[in-house]
Write a protein that holds these residues in place. Structure first.
Motif, PDB file in Angstrom:
ATOM      1  N   ASP A  59       0.819  -1.199   0.000  1.00 56.56           N
ATOM      2  CA  ASP A  59       0.000   0.000   0.000  1.00 56.56           C
ATOM      3  C   ASP A  59       0.864   1.264   0.000  1.00 56.56           C
ATOM      4  O   ASP A  59       1.274   1.742   1.054  1.00 56.56           O
ATOM      5  CB  ASP A  59      -0.927  -0.007   1.219  1.00 56.56           C
ATOM      6  N   PRO A  60       1.146   1.794  -1.198  1.00 58.88           N
ATOM      7  CA  PRO A  60       1.995   2.986  -1.273  1.00 58.88           C
ATOM      8  C   PRO A  60       1.342   4.199  -0.604  1.00 58.88           C
ATOM      9  O   PRO A  60       2.045   5.106  -0.164  1.00 58.88           O
ATOM     10  CB  PRO A  60       2.178   3.209  -2.778  1.00 58.88           C
ATOM     11  N   VAL A  61       0.018   4.211  -0.527  1.00 55.17           N
ATOM     12  CA  VAL A  61      -0.652   5.373   0.055  1.00 55.17           C
ATOM     13  C   VAL A  61      -0.428   5.412   1.571  1.00 55.17           C
ATOM     14  O   VAL A  61      -0.027   6.435   2.129  1.00 55.17           O
ATOM     15  CB  VAL A  61      -2.163   5.347  -0.267  1.00 55.17           C
ATOM     16  N   ALA A  62      -0.661   4.272   2.212  1.00 55.91           N
ATOM     17  CA  ALA A  62      -0.539   4.239   3.671  1.00 55.91           C
ATOM     18  C   ALA A  62       0.865   4.633   4.115  1.00 55.91           C
ATOM     19  O   ALA A  62       1.044   5.430   5.042  1.00 55.91           O
ATOM     20  CB  ALA A  62      -0.880   2.836   4.190  1.00 55.91           C
ATOM     21  N   VAL A  63       1.876   4.106   3.415  1.00 53.52           N
ATOM     22  CA  VAL A  63       3.244   4.394   3.849  1.00 53.52           C
ATOM     23  C   VAL A  63       3.585   5.862   3.585  1.00 53.52           C
ATOM     24  O   VAL A  63       4.321   6.486   4.351  1.00 53.52           O
ATOM     25  CB  VAL A  63       4.262   3.413   3.222  1.00 53.52           C
ATOM     26  N   THR A  64       3.013   6.436   2.538  1.00 55.76           N
ATOM     27  CA  THR A  64       3.288   7.857   2.287  1.00 55.76           C
ATOM     28  C   THR A  64       2.618   8.736   3.334  1.00 55.76           C
ATOM     29  O   THR A  64       3.206   9.726   3.794  1.00 55.76           O
ATOM     30  CB  THR A  64       2.806   8.258   0.877  1.00 55.76           C
ATOM     31  N   ILE A  65       1.394   8.389   3.716  1.00 55.27           N
ATOM     32  CA  ILE A  65       0.735   9.137   4.782  1.00 55.27           C
ATOM     33  C   ILE A  65       1.602   9.081   6.045  1.00 55.27           C
ATOM     34  O   ILE A  65       1.869  10.100   6.692  1.00 55.27           O
ATOM     35  CB  ILE A  65      -0.674   8.567   5.080  1.00 55.27           C
ATOM     36  N   ALA A  66       2.075   7.889   6.362  1.00 52.14           N
ATOM     37  CA  ALA A  66       2.883   7.710   7.571  1.00 52.14           C
ATOM     38  C   ALA A  66       4.194   8.493   7.480  1.00 52.14           C
ATOM     39  O   ALA A  66       4.598   9.179   8.418  1.00 52.14           O
ATOM     40  CB  ALA A  66       3.168   6.225   7.787  1.00 52.14           C
ATOM     41  N   ARG A  67       4.850   8.374   6.333  1.00 55.31           N
ATOM     42  CA  ARG A  67       6.135   9.037   6.117  1.00 55.31           C
ATOM     43  C   ARG A  67       5.989  10.568   6.210  1.00 55.31           C
ATOM     44  O   ARG A  67       6.746  11.238   6.886  1.00 55.31           O
ATOM     45  CB  ARG A  67       6.622   8.598   4.733  1.00 55.31           C
ATOM     46  N   TYR A 103      -0.835   4.407  14.005  1.00 54.08           N
ATOM     47  CA  TYR A 103      -0.745   3.518  12.847  1.00 54.08           C
ATOM     48  C   TYR A 103      -1.494   4.167  11.695  1.00 54.08           C
ATOM     49  O   TYR A 103      -2.336   5.038  11.897  1.00 54.08           O
ATOM     50  CB  TYR A 103      -1.329   2.128  13.152  1.00 54.08           C
ATOM     51  N   VAL A 104      -1.156   3.734  10.491  1.00 51.13           N
ATOM     52  CA  VAL A 104      -1.893   4.176   9.308  1.00 51.13           C
ATOM     53  C   VAL A 104      -2.395   2.926   8.610  1.00 51.13           C
ATOM     54  O   VAL A 104      -1.620   2.001   8.345  1.00 51.13           O
ATOM     55  CB  VAL A 104      -1.003   4.991   8.346  1.00 51.13           C
ATOM     56  N   ALA A 105      -3.688   2.871   8.351  1.00 47.91           N
ATOM     57  CA  ALA A 105      -4.279   1.697   7.708  1.00 47.91           C
ATOM     58  C   ALA A 105      -5.591   2.097   7.059  1.00 47.91           C
ATOM     59  O   ALA A 105      -6.041   3.234   7.202  1.00 47.91           O
ATOM     60  CB  ALA A 105      -4.510   0.591   8.733  1.00 47.91           C
ATOM     61  N   THR A 106      -6.191   1.129   6.369  1.00 52.82           N
ATOM     62  CA  THR A 106      -7.547   1.358   5.885  1.00 52.82           C
ATOM     63  C   THR A 106      -8.499   0.603   6.786  1.00 52.82           C
ATOM     64  O   THR A 106      -8.164  -0.444   7.332  1.00 52.82           O
ATOM     65  CB  THR A 106      -7.747   0.848   4.444  1.00 52.82           C
TER      66      THR A 106
END
Lengths: 605, 294
Positions: A59-67, A103-106
């Motif tokens: 999930d490239p979106v979740a990791v970018t939100i986290a980053r 955490y970041v998740a859907t």
């Protein structure tokens, strides 16, 4: 600002103490007192958070939100680190062990807003699964959640609107964006991909071989021959590792479990429609509850050939409410379907085909209880014993049912498991005794026989690899949503079609309110203001998403004042174009009652 | 295919026609001699392939998650390196990463089999074994994701974007948490170190292997697969593996070869070994001619 004064120019406590201590220096005891006063004072440590999420392959979106959030927090003087882990490890840490800061998740969302009740009601904080993993506790929110459970129509709508305002204000989690589900499909062998969307099990039931779609719809029309094989590709390997519908860390949106396990009703076309049930009737009872009497279809069987009876149904509801079946000190509810099972007070079989459930909710909320997967009692009753490893009890309050990987699932759904190779693929075949196969479709005229001889789900390492497999005709469709970067590749290939649908799921940043300083509402609100939702949607989601304030954005439940639009959104980003305004961010934390040390680090109390 | 072509194309200029021609006579006894070493390597690779499947599960129980720490150490070095690379260089690196690497590992086995002194061959096999064995231990102990997985907005997974098939192929052997240390780096460096030791027999191989090894090492970073930290760890692993291979060689063959065993300096011993094939082989001069004309 001179040392000893805070930003309003008032002398700080430390300054005052130092001055008074200075006066007392004349005597030795004064000196010792000063020493003690200083020595016993902890200087405080920098606030440090870890943000857990999944790697970009998944999930490239979740990791970018986290980053991005980690970078912005660093700017604001908070030490932060992103920790990457596979989806099942992440969910185990967050939903079962509650071992996280952020955490970041859907979250998969749901059609009825009652899903917010187990998610944010304080009464669920001790449970596992998507049952208040935040440890959030607020009486106002609790009251609103109870109120919407018991109300209907306009009054329920107003309550749900108020509830959303309260959740946005308190930020137990920060909702970031509602993504579009984007799938690549080939239409040269199967059609009908757009009817339900590939996240729904019904998509696979409704698919038709290309060229025969009209014939199959007409009731009584000759059923077309099955196409040989339907091949889909996913980036989520969990379906190949575990087939337990209540093992929360392995479940995403329940697409394939929904094909193995049928429920009494299925939701489509905006209402709950009979499925295993032939019909049901609601009845008011005197004491604030509703009784629903469900009559099952005739001659229902499990995949192993045994009969599916009303007692299996009654068992399922009792079992999901307490998987220990009363054998443990406190009940061990299944972590999945908790919104539904927490509404069911009792379940009893009246005869072979009729079951009665007592539901404690308004009629509007209550109907959702019919959507839980029905489990065979024979298979699951032995799973009520306490989970152990080689006879050693490892975790109290865990039953075998929650940790079982269910290698040979026996359900009653339209597909049954054929073969499963962990990490590689899983294949299903049509269940010949399913009521749809018998032509017993009424009242489900929309569905007929399964259109393929087998469904092969293959794991691909990334979204790009999924598109490659579909493009090369090694797969008919992607069953995981694509990354925005890969969408242009589909436009370039004339064999591929793009299916886009607004998702019910939403990206969010979850806070662990059991841990300081995430327990502080003002801290959470300030962190929320360091997530640039618009920037994320624009840059990593390629516009295939909308920034949102509430998880119910995109549904009819959203009040107009929480819409994301022209008016300044609540908790707006402290900065511009993804870049935080350092001064504004630090001021926001100071206004929230936090302090910085000389090196500009945010200090924990 | 590509690798075979490379092997064939470089075999004559580097190894020499005569040695290659004679290889068919020597290959069986030499392989038989080296069988125990090859057996251990094969066993290690087998354990490796099995453990890579269950490894990640074990790692999450006993391992240490270090992605964030690595990022803290080196920051955006990899994205910077990537942004400096023009497209043609990326294509070159993609090819090197996949084909150049395999070529680099296979060629020395062939070349060292073709010379009388079998010590370099044994050392290569033993050093490979140590690389895999120690690398595997690290993968169990350290959980780290590569740059492309942490920084998708900064690092393009270039190899997989340009060539998605390669990820489907490599995902069957590579788990995306196995990046620390970089085995591509350590094995390439191992080959280069050994090539330096045998520079007198194979002067051209030294040049070729160093160029390919450096390319492979850079490719791991430019393609967004490894962190610079993984590369440094890989270089350390290479040195350690070669040292350990020396030890093994000393223990098992040192005494048999008489006074050479006492010499601790590898360089000197290599030179001592080289003296003999020159005397023994009458075709030495022809070989030089062959390489010169090829």
């Amino acid at each position: 600002m001179t040392r000893g004064e805070d930003d309003d120019g008032f002398p700080t406590r430390r300054g005052v103490l130092a001055t008074t201590a200075g006066v007392g220096l004349a005597s030795t005891s004064g000196c010792i007192r000063r020493l003690r006063s200083l020595m016993n004072r902890e200087t405080g440590q920098q606030v440090s958070v870890r943000i857990k999420t999944v790697p970009a392959d998944k999930d490239p979106v979740a990791v970018t939100i986290a980053r991005n959030l980690a970078d912005n927090l660093e700017t604001a003087g908070i030490e932060s680190r992103v920790v990457l882990m596979p989806a099942d490890e992440l969910l185990r840490d967050v939903l079962i062990n509650h071992d996280f800061d952020l955490y970041v998740a859907t979250h998969a969302g749901a059609s009825d807003p009652d899903f917010l009740r187990p998610l944010t009601h304080s009464r669920f904080a001790a449970e596992t699964g998507w049952q208040n993993p935040f440890g959030f506790a607020d009486l106002t929110v609790d009251d609103l959640l109870e109120e919407q459970r018991w109300s209907q129509g306009r009054s329920r709508r107003l309550t749900v609107e108020e509830l959303q305002r309260e959740l946005v204000r308190q930020q137990p989690f920060t909702t970031v964006a509602v993504p579009d589900d984007v799938w690549a499909v080939r239409e040269d062998r199967f059609v009908g991909w757009r009817e339900f969307g590939l996240a729904s099990p019904l998509n696979y039931v409704a698919l038709r071989p290309t060229g025969s779609e009209a014939a199959a719809r007409r009731p009584g029309a000759e059923t077309p021959a099955r196409q040989d094989e339907l091949r889909v590709v996913t980036t989520d390997s969990r379906v190949t590792e575990n087939s337990n519908p209540i093992a929360v860390e392995f479940r995403n949106r329940g697409t394939f479990m929904g094909l193995l396990y049928d429920s009494l009703a299925r939701e489509y076309d905006g209402s709950y429609n009979p499925w295993l049930a032939e019909e049901w009737t609601w009845e008011e009872t005197g004491d604030d509850a509703l009784d629903v009497t469900v009559r099952l279809r005739e001659d229902l069987t499990w995949h192993d050939g045994s009969d599916l009876t009303a007692s299996d149904v009654a068992f399922t509801y009792r079992f999901l409410s307490d998987t220990s079946l009363g054998n443990q000190e406190s009940s061990v509810p299944a972590p999945q379907y908790r919104a539904q099972t927490s509404l069911v007070e009792s379940a009893e079989a009246l005869d072979d085909r009729r079951v009665r459930l007592r539901v404690t909710a308004s009629h509007e909320v209550a109907e959702s209880v019919l959507t839980v997967p029905i489990l065979p009692e024979r298979e699951w009753r032995p799973m009520s014993k306490e989970a152990d490893i080689a006879g050693v009890e490892v975790a109290e309050g865990t039953t075998e049912a929650l940790v079982w990987d269910n290698p040979e699932p026996v359900g009653s759904g339209p597909l049954q498991l054929e073969r499963r190779i962990a990490g590689e693929n899983v294949s299903f075949e049509p269940f010949e005794d399913h009521f749809l196969e018998r032509g017993d479709t009424a009242p489900n005229e929309r569905f007929g026989r399964i259109a393929f001889t087998s469904l092969d789900v293959r794991v691909a390492p990334s979204s790009t690899a999924m598109v490659e497999l579909v493009a090369a005709d090694d797969a008919d469709a992607t069953s995981s949503s694509l990354a925005a970067d890969d969408v242009p590749r589909i436009g370039r290939n004339s064999d591929l079609e793009l299916v886009v649908e607004q998702s019910r799921s939403y990206y969010h940043v979850g806070f662990n309110a059991d841990v300081s300083p995430m327990s502080n509402t003002r801290f959470r609100r300030t962190v929320a203001r360091l997530v640039d939702k618009e920037h994320i949607v624009r840059t990593v989601m390629g516009g295939y998403a909308s920034p949102v304030a509430s998880p119910l954005d995109g549904t009819e439940w959203l009040p107009s004042d929480l819409e994301w639009g022209e008016s300044a959104p609540r908790l707006s980003f402290l900065g511009e174009d993804g870049q935080p305004d350092e001064e504004a961010a630090r001021e926001a934390f100071e206004n929230a009652g936090f302090r910085y040390d000389e090196d500009g680090r945010l200090i924990a109390r | 295919m590509v690798v075979t072509a490379l092997l064939v194309a470089t075999a004559i200029p580097v190894i020499g026609f005569v040695r290659l021609a004679e290889l068919s006579n020597h290959v069986r006894p030499r392989l038989r001699q080296a069988a125990p070493y090859l057996g251990v390597l094969a066993a290690t690779l087998l354990v490796n392939s099995v453990t890579r499947r269950i490894g990640p599960e074990v790692s999450w129980i006993i391992g240490w998650e270090i992605t964030g720490i690595i990022y803290g150490i080196e920051g955006t070095l990899v994205p910077t390196l990537q942004s400096l690379s023009p497209p043609w260089l990326v294509t070159y690196f993609s090819l090197t990463y996949v084909y150049g690497y395999v070529y680099l590992l296979v060629f020395p086995l062939l070349a060292y089999l073709a010379i009388d002194d079998q010590e370099p061959f044994r050392k290569t096999v033993v050093a490979y074994t140590f690389n895999y064995a120690i690398g595997l231990m690290c993968y169990l102990l350290f959980i780290a994701y590569g740059p492309r997985n942490l920084l998708p907005n900064l690092v393009d997974p270039l190899l997989y974007v340009n060539w998605p098939r390669s990820q489907i192929l490599t995902s069957e052997v590579n788990v995306n948490t196995n990046v620390f240390p970089s085995l591509h780096t350590s094995l390439s460096a191992t080959v280069a170190i050994l090539a330096y030791r045998t520079r007198d027999q194979y002067p051209r191989w030294l040049a070729a292997s160093v160029v390919v090894a450096i390319s492979v090492i850079f490719s791991t970073m430019v393609l967004g697969i490894h962190w610079a930290t993984d590369v440094v760890a890989g270089l350390v692993l290479a040195v350690v593996s070669v040292r350990l291979a020396d030890r093994v060689e000393d223990r098992h063959h040192g005494e048999a070869e008489g006074d050479e065993a006492d010499e601790s300096d590898d360089e000197e011993r290599d030179e001592a070994d080289e003296a003999r094939p020159g005397v023994d082989e009458p075709g030495d001069d022809e070989e030089l001619d062959a390489t010169a004309t090829a």
